[in-house]
Design a protein around this motif. Sequence first.
Motif, short mmCIF file in Angstrom:
data_model
loop_
_atom_site.label_atom_id
_atom_site.label_comp_id
_atom_site.label_asym_id
_atom_site.label_seq_id
_atom_site.Cartn_x
_atom_site.Cartn_y
_atom_site.Cartn_z
N ASN A 35 0.60 -1.55 -0.22
CA ASN A 35 -0.23 -0.23 -0.18
C ASN A 35 1.11 1.12 0.19
N LEU A 36 1.95 1.37 0.92
CA LEU A 36 2.76 2.28 1.08
C LEU A 36 3.61 2.43 -0.25
N LEU A 37 3.77 1.58 -0.93
CA LEU A 37 4.63 1.91 -2.28
C LEU A 37 3.92 1.91 -3.45
N HIS A 38 2.99 1.99 -3.65
CA HIS A 38 1.40 2.55 -4.36
C HIS A 38 1.47 3.91 -3.92
N ILE A 39 1.56 4.36 -2.54
CA ILE A 39 1.16 5.94 -2.33
C ILE A 39 2.22 6.38 -2.63
N ILE A 40 3.66 6.03 -2.77
CA ILE A 40 4.56 6.71 -3.04
C ILE A 40 4.46 7.02 -3.96
N LYS A 41 4.34 5.85 -4.96
CA LYS A 41 4.47 6.28 -6.55
C LYS A 41 3.36 7.21 -7.21
N LEU A 42 1.84 8.09 -6.37
CA LEU A 42 1.04 7.92 -6.59
C LEU A 42 2.09 9.73 -6.67
N TYR A 43 2.98 9.60 -5.40
CA TYR A 43 2.88 11.25 -5.15
C TYR A 43 4.26 11.50 -5.80
N PHE B 202 -6.45 -8.36 -7.55
CA PHE B 202 -5.17 -8.64 -8.50
C PHE B 202 -4.45 -9.44 -8.34
N GLY B 203 -3.65 -9.54 -8.93
CA GLY B 203 -2.44 -9.91 -8.08
C GLY B 203 -1.87 -11.88 -8.28
N MET B 204 -1.35 -12.52 -7.79
CA MET B 204 -0.86 -13.42 -7.55
C MET B 204 -1.50 -14.03 -6.25
N ASP B 205 -2.21 -15.55 -7.11
CA ASP B 205 -3.00 -16.11 -6.66
C ASP B 205 -1.86 -17.00 -5.65
N LYS B 206 -2.81 -18.71 -4.75
CA LYS B 206 -1.93 -19.04 -3.94
C LYS B 206 -0.99 -20.06 -5.24
N ASP B 207 -2.17 -20.56 -5.75
CA ASP B 207 -1.01 -21.26 -6.80
C ASP B 207 0.82 -21.00 -7.35
N ASP B 208 -0.07 -19.62 -7.78
CA ASP B 208 1.43 -18.62 -8.26
C ASP B 208 2.42 -18.49 -7.21
N ILE C 61 10.24 2.45 -13.08
CA ILE C 61 9.34 2.72 -12.15
C ILE C 61 10.03 2.38 -10.60
N ILE C 62 10.30 0.77 -10.65
CA ILE C 62 9.69 0.07 -9.60
C ILE C 62 10.94 0.56 -8.26
N LYS C 63 12.29 0.87 -9.35
CA LYS C 63 13.43 1.48 -8.72
C LYS C 63 13.36 2.10 -8.23
N ARG C 64 13.05 3.87 -9.04
CA ARG C 64 12.56 4.73 -8.17
C ARG C 64 11.60 4.60 -7.21
N VAL C 65 10.28 4.11 -6.89
CA VAL C 65 9.07 4.01 -5.94
C VAL C 65 10.74 3.94 -4.52
N VAL C 66 10.65 2.18 -5.03
CA VAL C 66 11.50 1.72 -4.05
C VAL C 66 13.09 2.35 -3.65
N LEU D 162 7.10 -8.56 -6.83
CA LEU D 162 5.64 -8.86 -7.40
C LEU D 162 4.79 -8.59 -7.84
N ASP D 163 3.66 -7.75 -6.87
CA ASP D 163 2.16 -7.57 -7.56
C ASP D 163 1.86 -6.66 -7.59
N PHE D 164 3.26 -5.63 -7.10
CA PHE D 164 3.41 -4.14 -7.92
C PHE D 164 2.50 -3.65 -8.68
N HIS D 165 3.19 -3.73 -10.03
CA HIS D 165 2.26 -3.77 -10.96
C HIS D 165 0.79 -3.81 -11.11
N ALA D 166 0.88 -4.74 -10.66
CA ALA D 166 -1.07 -5.32 -10.36
C ALA D 166 -1.95 -4.59 -9.88
N TYR D 167 -1.14 -4.35 -8.32
CA TYR D 167 -1.96 -3.37 -7.30
C TYR D 167 -1.81 -1.97 -8.34
N VAL D 168 -1.06 -1.61 -8.79
CA VAL D 168 -1.42 -0.39 -9.12
C VAL D 168 -2.29 -0.48 -10.23
N ALA D 169 -2.17 -1.40 -10.99
CA ALA D 169 -3.32 -1.40 -12.18
C ALA D 169 -4.81 -1.03 -11.62
#
Length: 799
Positions: free
Chosen positions: A546-554, A678-684, A705-710, A743-750
């Motif tokens: 959640n926090l990483l997405h907020i940073i991206k939005l910011y 969104f994102g991976m399920d338990k089998d993934d 994008i991930i690099k910038r946020v992290v 791994l779930d970041f972009h799916a979460y952003v979408a």
Amino acid sequence: MKLTKKKFQTDFKNRLHEKFAIETVDANAQELFESLGSVIKNYISEDWRDVRRYQMENKNKTAYYFSIEFLPGKMLRSNLLNLGILDVVRDGLSELGLNFDMIAEAEKDMALGNGGLGRLASCFMDSLASTGLPGFGNGIRYKYGLFKQQFIDGYQVEFPDAWLQSGNIWEVRKAHEAVEVKMEGNVWLKEDKATGNFTPVYENPRVLRAIPYDTAMVGYENGQVNNLRLWDVEIPESEERKYYSINERRQVQDITGVLYPDDSTYEGRQLRLVQEYFFTSAGLQTIVKHYLKLGIPLDEIHTKIAVHINDTHPALAVAEFMRLLIDEHKMDWDRAWNATVKTMSYTNHTILQEALEKWPVDMVKFLIPRVYQIIEEIDRRYVEEMSKVADPEIVGRTRIIQWGQVHMAHLAIIGSHSTNGVAKIHSDLLKDVVLHDFYVLFPERFNNKTNGIALRRWSQISNEPMSKVLDETIGKEWRADASKIKLLESYADDKKVKDKLANAKHQNKERLAAYIKEATGVEVSPNAIFDVQVKRLHAYKRQLLNLLHIIKLYMDLKENPDLDITPRVFIFGAKAAPSYYFAKSVIKVINEVGTLVNNDNALKDKLKVVFLPNYNVSLAEIIVPAADVSEQISLASKEASGTSNMKFMLNGAVTIATLDGANIEIRDAVGNENIVIFGMDKDDVYAHYYAHDYNAWGVYDADPIIKRVVNALVDGTIPNIVREGQEIFDTLIKYNDEYFNLLDFHAYVAAQEKIDRLYKDQKTWRKMSLINTANGGQFSSDNTVKKYAEEIWHIVPGK
Ligand SMILES: *Cc1c(COP(=O)(O)O)cnc(C)c1O
């Protein structure tokens, strides 16, 4: 119950005079609350006594729910609602010039639990009474509840929660039902030459006195009153020993001193094991005593008594029950074992390895020597018997004692007739992975009971505006029968109804906005999307995602202040275990991001971040009704069920979720188009485990994008987080991101972008919201306890 306004007012004024010798105008909120509580307790006591008597006379089978945590929150409103006198009391007080809300606020939250586990236990207590089932709670009366959380300079600081300081109006001390709990010392077996029986002889045991405090659990408008029994410890009075030093006294008092602020990791402290044995032994002793009064042979105890082990903390119940039967009541082993297995049942609450309780053999042997002997004998016989019929390797892996440790889950499964998980996916994981060996040996013992919530508290009590709309739209039957909420679904295209619900939501958002202003000083607009994640702070729950997405939005907004998004307020509430450094760092960073964005005018109020301190049941009752978006974003497979997900959807929030825990059943209930998955399920997730192929650094390095946020965690973008930012950075990059946030970041952003689009189309959004509420009824814990009653405990309603 029947109560006129007049009678109530007279009772109330009399009580105030009696207790405090003052008039209503001179009383403060605490005095008013105590007087009111005392009047209400009096109203309850007749039914309480009658139910008890009926139970004795009719010899009904009763379920005893053993839990080291209960988290009821405040009880005044719930008791009034269930007695059917909430309106009479409120009006009566108002006529006396008194404000009910202000009085109710004076009650301290009973916070004898950390989070979901304890709250579930309390929802079950409410539902057992409300469905007329004889179900009693058994736990510990901690002197200090879960710590009070404040933020100082963005850091979590813990303060003691001395909730008993001004007394507890609801409890009744039952000194005459005290029992002795023996620990430590030496034990040896003495043979009786005549009978060949062995009797344990205790040398120098530490003897503790356990005193029960009972609290009435009032059923919803049905006259049922069950009992929640919490144990306190005292120094025993004895002729031989009257003097105890202050130190000795303190050591005894410590046993019920504090609730361990830790709900999912292995707590290594000896005191915790003492707590577990203390309340388990005290509870079982009274149960057996009570049973013997019925005059039925002990062999048949399982026909009158069910004992439920809520998570492994009370798992010693298996061995302690055996001890009572064979030592104190001279039953032979086989008969005692048969009765024990048929009496006990167990709920597993987690698959996290670090949360599966194991105790060092030496510690168990030292603290409870006789119980340890019995555990050894259970284990020996288990291996002997099972090796005749099953693969010896599986038997070896499922032993109770292994590598110098006592495995509590193994003891609970072997010593009971039922093991359940708390959502479909979780129960399947138990069978397929976590407890697979046990499933091979005892397939018939495994079952699922999806968690539920006390619907009355999470709608009627906490969300009156919405409840009113429901009354006007579908009538009032839903208040007693949660399945009737489904009737709302036929209004999914009725603009008037949807507008009314949206209006109710807006009122709740205004209330929360005012609370936020008061608690944090931050101003938020009720027209923004209220996006909420409230739950214990834990890496697997992924507040970090959640926090990483907020940073991206910011960062996106800084680049383009005209970005066309609906203003969003991200709201957090969470306590971190005091020794859980990562979790505390996440709190600090969220708070600093909040300070940064809330004070940046360039963002044009499109983004606010608020962390409300001291999340507890009472705060949840303000937050949940005001949420537009419910964040349920744990790594798939890790959240056993979740229950806040149910509270939110009932209150019309749209869920953004991974396919984890009960989110899956919520999706099935509302349909794919009314939830954002969104994102991976338990089998993934498991595929990555088996392939060992996740490389967080690789993901980070290849993705700008991930690099910038992290990097924002360590490059000064966010002020005042040098140590904490680095720690989180390392968790992600150096220690390979155990919970797959990246791994779930972009799916979460979408998924978040989808939320924004959906919200812009209010017609669709309001329909989604309505359909969520309409399908909340199926998650009533009334349904859940009925299933436990039918399929595990074999108890039936009846006073
Ligand atoms: C419902 C509730 C929880 C459980 O939340 P999850 O999101 O299911 O972990 C925890 N704490 C409080 C105060 C609650 O009311």
